[in-house]
Design a protein around this motif. Structure first.
Motif, PDB file in Angstrom:
ATOM      1  N   ARG A   1       4.395 -15.984 -13.129  1.00  0.00           N
ATOM      2  CA  ARG A   1       4.238 -15.156 -14.329  1.00  0.00           C
ATOM      3  C   ARG A   1       3.072 -15.651 -15.180  1.00  0.00           C
ATOM      4  O   ARG A   1       2.358 -14.854 -15.792  1.00  0.00           O
ATOM      5  N   ALA A   2       2.885 -16.962 -15.222  1.00  0.00           N
ATOM      6  CA  ALA A   2       1.847 -17.545 -16.076  1.00  0.00           C
ATOM      7  C   ALA A   2       0.462 -17.501 -15.445  1.00  0.00           C
ATOM      8  O   ALA A   2      -0.548 -17.444 -16.155  1.00  0.00           O
ATOM      9  N   ASN A   3       0.408 -17.532 -14.116  1.00  0.00           N
ATOM     10  CA  ASN A   3      -0.878 -17.665 -13.421  1.00  0.00           C
ATOM     11  C   ASN A   3      -1.084 -16.460 -12.508  1.00  0.00           C
ATOM     12  O   ASN A   3      -0.909 -16.548 -11.296  1.00  0.00           O
ATOM     13  N   THR A   4      -1.477 -15.346 -13.102  1.00  0.00           N
ATOM     14  CA  THR A   4      -1.500 -14.062 -12.406  1.00  0.00           C
ATOM     15  C   THR A   4      -2.880 -13.806 -11.767  1.00  0.00           C
ATOM     16  O   THR A   4      -3.495 -12.753 -11.964  1.00  0.00           O
ATOM     17  N   TYR A   5      -3.333 -14.757 -10.985  1.00  0.00           N
ATOM     18  CA  TYR A   5      -4.692 -14.663 -10.432  1.00  0.00           C
ATOM     19  C   TYR A   5      -4.878 -13.447  -9.533  1.00  0.00           C
ATOM     20  O   TYR A   5      -5.889 -12.749  -9.620  1.00  0.00           O
ATOM     21  N   LEU A   6      -3.939 -13.198  -8.645  1.00  0.00           N
ATOM     22  CA  LEU A   6      -4.114 -12.097  -7.702  1.00  0.00           C
ATOM     23  C   LEU A   6      -4.102 -10.748  -8.414  1.00  0.00           C
ATOM     24  O   LEU A   6      -4.895  -9.859  -8.106  1.00  0.00           O
TER      25      LEU A   6
ATOM     26  N   PRO B   1      -3.850 -28.703  -2.878  1.00  0.00           N
ATOM     27  CA  PRO B   1      -3.054 -28.200  -3.996  1.00  0.00           C
ATOM     28  C   PRO B   1      -3.744 -27.086  -4.786  1.00  0.00           C
ATOM     29  O   PRO B   1      -3.073 -26.155  -5.256  1.00  0.00           O
ATOM     30  N   VAL B   2      -5.059 -27.157  -4.941  1.00  0.00           N
ATOM     31  CA  VAL B   2      -5.766 -26.081  -5.643  1.00  0.00           C
ATOM     32  C   VAL B   2      -5.643 -24.767  -4.880  1.00  0.00           C
ATOM     33  O   VAL B   2      -5.451 -23.702  -5.484  1.00  0.00           O
ATOM     34  N   ARG B   3      -5.735 -24.812  -3.549  1.00  0.00           N
ATOM     35  CA  ARG B   3      -5.568 -23.587  -2.761  1.00  0.00           C
ATOM     36  C   ARG B   3      -4.196 -22.959  -3.021  1.00  0.00           C
ATOM     37  O   ARG B   3      -4.061 -21.743  -3.109  1.00  0.00           O
ATOM     38  N   ALA B   4      -3.175 -23.802  -3.120  1.00  0.00           N
ATOM     39  CA  ALA B   4      -1.837 -23.289  -3.420  1.00  0.00           C
ATOM     40  C   ALA B   4      -1.789 -22.678  -4.820  1.00  0.00           C
ATOM     41  O   ALA B   4      -1.289 -21.567  -5.009  1.00  0.00           O
ATOM     42  N   PHE B   5      -2.325 -23.407  -5.790  1.00  0.00           N
ATOM     43  CA  PHE B   5      -2.225 -22.984  -7.188  1.00  0.00           C
ATOM     44  C   PHE B   5      -3.015 -21.707  -7.452  1.00  0.00           C
ATOM     45  O   PHE B   5      -2.527 -20.784  -8.119  1.00  0.00           O
ATOM     46  N   GLU B   6      -4.250 -21.618  -6.946  1.00  0.00           N
ATOM     47  CA  GLU B   6      -5.093 -20.483  -7.277  1.00  0.00           C
ATOM     48  C   GLU B   6      -4.631 -19.194  -6.596  1.00  0.00           C
ATOM     49  O   GLU B   6      -5.082 -18.104  -6.971  1.00  0.00           O
ATOM     50  N   ASN B   7      -3.722 -19.327  -5.617  1.00  0.00           N
ATOM     51  CA  ASN B   7      -3.174 -18.162  -4.933  1.00  0.00           C
ATOM     52  C   ASN B   7      -1.678 -17.995  -5.130  1.00  0.00           C
ATOM     53  O   ASN B   7      -1.095 -17.033  -4.644  1.00  0.00           O
ATOM     54  N   GLN B   8      -1.040 -18.958  -5.811  1.00  0.00           N
ATOM     55  CA  GLN B   8       0.395 -18.929  -6.056  1.00  0.00           C
ATOM     56  C   GLN B   8       1.185 -18.774  -4.760  1.00  0.00           C
ATOM     57  O   GLN B   8       2.094 -17.944  -4.643  1.00  0.00           O
TER      58      GLN B   8
ATOM     59  N   GLY C   1       3.670 -26.730  -3.626  1.00  0.00           N
ATOM     60  CA  GLY C   1       4.241 -25.518  -4.200  1.00  0.00           C
ATOM     61  C   GLY C   1       3.200 -24.661  -4.880  1.00  0.00           C
ATOM     62  O   GLY C   1       2.059 -25.090  -5.112  1.00  0.00           O
ATOM     63  N   PRO C   2       3.551 -23.414  -5.247  1.00  0.00           N
ATOM     64  CA  PRO C   2       2.601 -22.512  -5.904  1.00  0.00           C
ATOM     65  C   PRO C   2       2.061 -23.029  -7.233  1.00  0.00           C
ATOM     66  O   PRO C   2       1.008 -22.574  -7.681  1.00  0.00           O
ATOM     67  N   ASP C   3       2.749 -23.950  -7.867  1.00  0.00           N
ATOM     68  CA  ASP C   3       2.251 -24.524  -9.122  1.00  0.00           C
ATOM     69  C   ASP C   3       1.387 -25.758  -8.888  1.00  0.00           C
ATOM     70  O   ASP C   3       1.016 -26.447  -9.846  1.00  0.00           O
ATOM     71  N   GLY C   4       1.052 -26.047  -7.624  1.00  0.00           N
ATOM     72  CA  GLY C   4       0.233 -27.209  -7.291  1.00  0.00           C
ATOM     73  C   GLY C   4       1.011 -28.496  -7.158  1.00  0.00           C
ATOM     74  O   GLY C   4       0.423 -29.539  -6.834  1.00  0.00           O
ATOM     75  N   ARG C   5       2.320 -28.421  -7.352  1.00  0.00           N
ATOM     76  CA  ARG C   5       3.146 -29.636  -7.287  1.00  0.00           C
ATOM     77  C   ARG C   5       3.422 -30.019  -5.838  1.00  0.00           C
ATOM     78  O   ARG C   5       3.670 -29.173  -4.981  1.00  0.00           O
ATOM     79  N   CYS C   6       3.384 -31.316  -5.572  1.00  0.00           N
ATOM     80  CA  CYS C   6       3.638 -31.835  -4.232  1.00  0.00           C
ATOM     81  C   CYS C   6       5.142 -31.878  -3.983  1.00  0.00           C
ATOM     82  O   CYS C   6       5.892 -32.505  -4.732  1.00  0.00           O
ATOM     83  N   LEU C   7       5.587 -31.205  -2.931  1.00  0.00           N
ATOM     84  CA  LEU C   7       7.008 -31.162  -2.588  1.00  0.00           C
ATOM     85  C   LEU C   7       7.386 -32.246  -1.587  1.00  0.00           C
ATOM     86  O   LEU C   7       8.552 -32.626  -1.504  1.00  0.00           O
ATOM     87  N   ALA C   8       6.419 -32.694  -0.810  1.00  0.00           N
ATOM     88  CA  ALA C   8       6.611 -33.790   0.145  1.00  0.00           C
ATOM     89  C   ALA C   8       5.230 -34.269   0.545  1.00  0.00           C
ATOM     90  O   ALA C   8       4.296 -33.470   0.647  1.00  0.00           O
TER      91      ALA C   8
END
Length: 259
Positions: free
Chosen positions: A248-253, A185-192, A217-224
């Motif tokens: 919009r909130a997590n503009t890491y890239l 999940p962190v990999r997803a979140f830190e890259n959106q 998902g890009p917000d780190g939420r588990c979809l399945a």
């Protein structure tokens, strides 16, 4: 929107026919469930724990296993991603293929080999950020241990990937739950981006597998997710527009400074 299906698979080591049959059963179920894409685990066609026999079962990229997967894709009208052992001359690669009906297959070779078991069998692939367009999204590919290096997912995200698909063979162990439930999940979140992690379940003569397959998902939420090591077929809907607020909130890239 793209609907994906994740096959958490108990492979039969060394029995390509039996494993392709499992993949076909899952493909039929995935298609019936409305999936556009089915993702099977690392070395799904041979079984990850088949050992030295993997060298005997390895095939060229245009070999019978890829042709059979292509035929399954055409028959069930969905794309397939599955791990297989690829032979290229004297070299063996831990590879995956994406097949989508009559279009040309796409391939990826694992770049970061894990442990003596893999290093005795395979050659690491080149660092490749090739993307595959599918249903309006750009898909990137990694295999298992690759995703545990943040640089790999960042590389794909910077190349434009919307989702990173990760066939894996995560074994049971003290860190398995942390890798599946926190690192991925962190990999997803830190890259959106979306990250889809498809693991084996059950065990063979060499390994016991953690299961714990999931789509994030890009917000780190588990979809399945699977919370067990049992065989399973999971479904998740990939809807990029649903994560506009997170991006919009997590503009890491956009904010990343070059070193």
């Amino acid at each position: 929107m793209m609907r994906i299906a994740i096959l958490q698979m108990t492979a039969v080591p060394g029995d390509v026919a039996a494993n392709l049959e499992q993949i076909e059963t899952a493909a039929a179920q995935a298609a019936a469930g409305g999936a556009d894409l089915l993702i099977a685990p690392e070395l799904a066609t041979t079984g990850y724990g088949a050992g030295d026999v993997i060298a005997d079962l390895a095939e060229a990229a245009e070999g019978p296993q890829v042709r059979q997967l292509t035929a399954l894709s055409e028959k069930h009208r969905l794309a397939l991603v599955a791990g297989f052992a690829e032979r290229d001359g004297e070299q063996l690669f831990n590879s995956l293929v994406m097949v989508d009906g009559g279009t040309a297959p796409g391939f990826y070779r694992k770049t970061h080999l894990y442990g003596d078991y893999e290093r005795a069998l395979f050659t690491p692939g080149d660092m490749d950020s090739a993307l595959r367009s599918f249903h309006g999204l750009k898909l990137g590919f990694l295999i298992c241990y690759d995703v545990e290096f943040p640089e790999n997912v960042r590389r794909l995200a910077r190349a434009g990937a919307d989702a990173v698909l990760v066939p894996t063979a995560l074994p049971q162990g003290p860190f398995a739950g942390f890798i599946a439930a926190t690192v991925v999940p962190v990999r997803a979140f830190e890259n959106q981006v979306f990250v889809v992690y498809a693991n084996h379940g059950g065990d063979d003569d060499n390994f016991s597998y953690a299961g714990l397959s999931r789509a994030i998902g890009p917000d780190g939420r588990c979809l399945a997710a699977s919370d067990t090591d049992e065989a399973a077929l999971l479904f998740a809907d990939i809807e990029p527009d649903a994560f506009d607020e997170s991006r919009r909130a997590n503009t890491y890239l956009a904010d990343l400074r070059e070193t």
